[in-house]
Design an enzyme around this catalytic site. Structure first.
Site, short mmCIF file in Angstrom:
data_model
loop_
_atom_site.label_atom_id
_atom_site.label_comp_id
_atom_site.label_asym_id
_atom_site.label_seq_id
_atom_site.Cartn_x
_atom_site.Cartn_y
_atom_site.Cartn_z
N ASP A 50 27.58 9.77 29.93
CA ASP A 50 28.71 10.53 30.43
C ASP A 50 28.64 10.56 31.96
OD1 ASP A 50 30.72 12.68 28.99
OD2 ASP A 50 30.32 13.09 31.11
N ALA A 73 37.40 5.76 33.42
CA ALA A 73 37.05 6.78 32.41
C ALA A 73 37.82 8.07 32.63
CB ALA A 73 35.55 7.07 32.49
N TYR A 140 47.49 16.35 33.06
CA TYR A 140 46.93 14.99 33.18
C TYR A 140 47.27 14.39 34.55
CZ TYR A 140 46.92 9.93 32.84
OH TYR A 140 46.73 8.60 33.11
#
Ligand code: UDP
Length: 328
Positions: A50, A73, A140
């Site tokens: 991560d 990502a 977003y």
């Protein structure tokens, strides 16, 4: 020297990794596999991790000679972001901070960042140029805009150069159907159209038929994932040769409505399926179309594969070969 591709096992990332390989680059892929697929990236080392794991990232930068970073990502679903802004901020903004800290520590100076047309919100006019105001209308888009701003300040403070690529609607797949779009939770139009065509869902929904557009459905600028991959390589080369930080739209300049997308799929595949007319989806602007001249001017980039027929044909090859995505 290698390119670190964060989120390289995901949809756009894996297509970019393939293009990087063809262009002769060495890649290291860093992906937590929350959305990515191991099967999509067999050619290079995959580090499962991560981005928020700073120690792991530091070890990667220490172990490999990294010339540049491409950062894909992120969580990228408008609808979910409206319901879960906290997880979007945590996953997108915190991860970018962690990555930039590691870059700063390792003195890596080049990053290509996946941004989005969602930074523009509901634009005052289309086509949209990069200098138009950014006023995201969903979390977003806001997280992506916040990261763009962070990149600006990281250039001022640390000399980290960035290219932010504001994608319009990514679609399509490599023509051989070997890799393609496979999300755990599918919300994107084209994959859902193919799911309806394949009988995996009862119908495809059209979100909104009362927009101020020619047929009442939303208009988007669909861009073939191969063209996106090409733009990333050009952006990387642009940075490596010492050019200044910059922001580019990646779109075609042509808008296609939801109903036109559905018609094209029916025409190209010769198959019929049910279409359900529904309410608007919260957070969706009516019309998003790029003015992409700036990317041509600075990167020499021009879409080659982004006509709707080619997009549909290539996406169909993927869905036909892999009716259960990477699960088969
Ligand atoms: N859309 C739709 N039905 C669906 C999924 C999407 O009508 O099942 C519409 C959506 O409202 C938007 C367009 O298709 O106008 C593209 O949506 P998508 O989620 O693929 O990408 P976004 O534009 O949100 O990045």
């Amino acid at each position: 020297m290698s390119i670190l591709v964060c989120g390289g096992a995901g949809y756009i990332g894996s297509h970019c990794v393939r293009a990087l390989k063809e262009a002769g680059y060495d890649c290291i892929i860093y992906d937590n596999l929350s959305e990515g697929h191991r099967e999509a990236v067999k050619d290079f080392p995959l580090i499962v991790g991560d981005l928020k794991d700073e120690e792991k990232l530091n070890r990667v930068f220490a172990e490999y000679k990294i010339e540049g970073v491409i950062h894909f990502a992120a969580f990228a679903l408008v609808g979910i972001s409206m319901k879960e802004p906290l997880s979007y901020y945590e996953n997108n903004v915190s991860a970018a901070i962690s990555l930039l800290k590691a870059m700063e520590r390792a003195k890596v100076k080049n990053i290509v960042f996946s941004s989005t047309c969602a930074v523009y919100g509901e634009p005052d006019k289309v086509p949209i140029t990069e200098d138009m105001p950014t006023k995201p209308c969903n979390p977003y888009g806001q997280t992506k805009r916040d990261i763009e701003k962070l990149l600006y300040w990281c250039d001022e403070a640390y000399g980290i150069k960035s290219v932010c690529l504001r994608y319009f609607n990514a679609a399509g797949a490599v023509p051989d159907g070997s890799i393609g779009e496979d999300h755990a939770l599918e919300t994107h139009l084209l994959p859902l159209v193919f799911h309806a065509l394949q009988g995996k869902r009862e119908a495809v929904s059209v979100f909104g038929t009362d927009y101020d557009t020619q047929d009442g459905s939303c208009i988007r600028d669909y861009i073939h994932v191969l063209d996106l991959a090409d733009a990333h390589i050009r952006a990387l080369q642009y940075l490596i040769k010492g050019s200044p930080s910059n922001i580019f739209n990646l779109g075609t300049g042509t808008g296609t409505s939801v109903l036109e997308v559905i018609d094209t799929v029916k025409r190209i595949t010769g198959k019929d399926f049910r279409v359900k007319l529904c309410e608007r989806r919260p957070g969706d602007p009516a019309k998003l179309v790029a003015e992409a001249g700036k990317a041509y001017e600075h990167l020499g980039w021009k879409p080659q594969y982004s006509d709707m027929e080619t997009i549909v044909k290539d996406a169909y090859a993927w869905h036909k070969n892999h009716p259960d995505g990477f699960g088969v």
